[in-house]
Each structure stands twice: as structure tokens, then as C-alpha cells.
Design a protein around this motif. Structure first.
Motif, mmCIF file in Angstrom:
data_model
loop_
_atom_site.group_PDB
_atom_site.id
_atom_site.type_symbol
_atom_site.label_atom_id
_atom_site.label_comp_id
_atom_site.label_asym_id
_atom_site.label_seq_id
_atom_site.Cartn_x
_atom_site.Cartn_y
_atom_site.Cartn_z
ATOM 1 N N ALA A 88 11.197 3.027 -3.270
ATOM 2 C CA ALA A 88 10.450 2.072 -2.199
ATOM 3 C C ALA A 88 9.029 2.326 -2.363
ATOM 4 N N PHE A 89 8.076 1.183 -1.675
ATOM 5 C CA PHE A 89 6.714 1.269 -1.436
ATOM 6 C C PHE A 89 6.409 1.708 0.113
ATOM 7 N N THR A 130 -0.999 13.982 -1.766
ATOM 8 C CA THR A 130 -0.222 13.800 -3.287
ATOM 9 C C THR A 130 0.827 12.893 -2.914
ATOM 10 N N LEU A 131 0.872 11.784 -3.922
ATOM 11 C CA LEU A 131 1.606 10.930 -3.762
ATOM 12 C C LEU A 131 2.452 10.676 -4.940
ATOM 13 N N MET A 132 3.813 10.883 -4.989
ATOM 14 C CA MET A 132 4.619 10.853 -6.214
ATOM 15 C C MET A 132 4.824 9.164 -6.411
ATOM 16 N N ILE A 183 3.131 -3.624 -11.994
ATOM 17 C CA ILE A 183 2.284 -2.700 -11.844
ATOM 18 C C ILE A 183 1.135 -3.325 -10.999
ATOM 19 N N SER A 184 1.147 -4.648 -10.515
ATOM 20 C CA SER A 184 0.208 -5.083 -9.519
ATOM 21 C C SER A 184 0.648 -4.354 -8.037
ATOM 22 N N GLU A 185 2.009 -4.034 -7.991
ATOM 23 C CA GLU A 185 2.497 -3.571 -6.641
ATOM 24 C C GLU A 185 2.255 -2.039 -6.589
ATOM 25 N N VAL A 186 2.417 -1.688 -7.752
ATOM 26 C CA VAL A 186 2.203 -0.108 -7.815
ATOM 27 C C VAL A 186 0.557 0.122 -7.640
ATOM 28 N N ARG A 223 -3.392 1.971 -3.046
ATOM 29 C CA ARG A 223 -4.422 1.532 -2.127
ATOM 30 C C ARG A 223 -4.091 1.634 -0.817
ATOM 31 N N GLU A 224 -2.710 1.207 -0.447
ATOM 32 C CA GLU A 224 -2.357 1.427 0.738
ATOM 33 C C GLU A 224 -2.144 2.584 1.517
#
Length: 211
Positions: free
Chosen positions: A135-136, A145-147, A157-160, A165-166
Motif C-alpha cells: 500500500a502507499f 527510512t522508507l521501504m 512508477i508515477s505512483e511510486v 514525495r508525499e
């Protein structure tokens, strides 16, 4: 804290002589969870939850415990009475000396015709590490640190990039990458690194970093 990347979505965290393992699924190594003092599982999909991986860890360490959502707990709790704990969004607990907060409720949409299942993310030690599962989810805390799930049937990839950014982490390490070939990795590395606004990093399975 030492972070070790295992294959696909599995991560090992070590601190003060204790080990926390997240999502030792069927795409990760057979011994991915062996040696763990605590295990966290985000959801029931087989690339994140593998009963054999969990059994191996629980049998190797009789003091090891699991924290997970109801759908996974129902599949494993009878084998290890009192050692499997059910959690959901908003819960906080301590596992093997790590402080953990639970964020999120649902798996990302794969296709409108596929029912969504539950999914939780785990924020470790006040934001040192966040593992969102599939999930995002954006925690209401600062993340160091974000996994980062980079390749899945449910993302593009645009969502990633927008997710990085968020969340605004200091750094993002790739996970959920078993489907991503080495041929395509430079494209992802370049675009996420250039557009995400955070250090975008990658560890080969078995490699470690201090976070």
C-alpha cells in the motif's frame, strides 16, 4: 540500527542484540526469518506471508513472537499459542525491543474486480523505518527510512514517485522488487532518484546498511 535486505519484501532489523524481521514471504530466502526474536507480517499474500518461513523461525527460537493482522493470525496462531498477536491500524506495541506503530488498513487496488484485503504498515522506533506492505500508506509521523515497493501488479512508477514525495523520507530503499529485472533497474533508479526528492537507494539481497 542495522538494516539487512532479504529478497523481495523481507527486511531484517537488528539493534541491541535483537532481531526484528518483516514480511518473510515465499519470494524470500527459506531462512529469512530464522534467528528472529520478533516477526511482523503486513498481509496474507504469499510473497509476504509464508507459513513455512514463520514455522522455521518460531521453532528455532521458542521465545520468538509474531505480530500481524487477523487474516494471517488465523492461519498460524493455533500452532504457537500465546505467541501470535493480532494488530490493526492505530495500535502500538514493543517487539524485541523495537517500538512499533501500526498504520494503514487496506491493500492497494490491484484491479476493481479483485476484492481488497487488509494490509498494515509498520513504523519502527518512531520513524526510523517504515514498511508499508502492499500500500502507499502515509504515516502521520516523520519517516527517516522508507521501504519503498518499487514493482508490483498494483503500482506504476508515477505512483511510486508521488509516494516518496508525499512521505518525504530522508532515504528510500527498494523493496517489492523480485519482479523487477536488472535490465530495467537503471530506469527506476534514475526516475525515482531524480523526481522523488529523497535519497533513493538499493541493497542487494543479503546486503546491509546502518539507518
Amino acid at each position: 540500527m542495522k538494516l539487512t535486505k532479504k529478497s523481495h519484501a523481507c527486511v531484517r532489523l537488528e539493534k541491541d542484540g535483537q532481531t526484528l524481521v518483516l514480511d518473510p514471504g515465499g519470494f524470500s530466502e527459506e531462512d529469512a526469518a530464522v534467528g528472529a526474536d520478533a516477526i511482523l507480517v503486513t498481509h496474507e499474500h504469499p510473497d509476504h506471508f509464508n507459513e513455512q518461513r514463520l514455522r522455521a523461525a518460531m521453532e528455532a527460537n521458542p521465545a520468538a513472537e509474531i505480530w500481524t493482522l487477523t487474516s494471517v493470525a488465523e492461519k498460524i496462531s493455533s500452532a504457537f499459542p500465546g505467541r501470535v498477536h493480532t494488530v490493526g491500524h492505530g495500535d502500538t506495541f514493543t517487539a524485541a525491543g523495537f517500538d512499533v506503530q501500526v498504520h494503514g488498513e487496506l491493500h492497494a487496488v490491484i484491479h476493481p474486480d479483485i476484492p481488497r484485503i487488509t494490509n498494515v504498515g509498520y513504523l519502527v522506533d518512531g520513524g526510523k523505518v517504515f514498511h508499508p506492505g502492499d500500500a502507499f500508506t502515509v504515516p502521520d509521523r516523520t519517516v527517516e527510512t522508507l521501504m519503498l515497493p518499487v514493482m508490483a501488479p498494483w503500482n506504476k512508477i508515477s505512483e511510486v514517485i508521488e509516494y516518496v514525495r508525499e512521505v518525504k523520507p530522508q532515504r528510500a530503499y527498494d523493496i517489492h522488487d523480485a519482479l523487477l529485472t536488472d535490465l530495467a533497474r537503471p530506469i527506476y533508479d534514475n526516475q525515482i532518484g531524480t523526481l522523488g526528492g529523497a535519497d533513493h537507494l538499493r541493497l542487494a539481497p543479503g546486503a546491509s546498511a546502518e539507518v
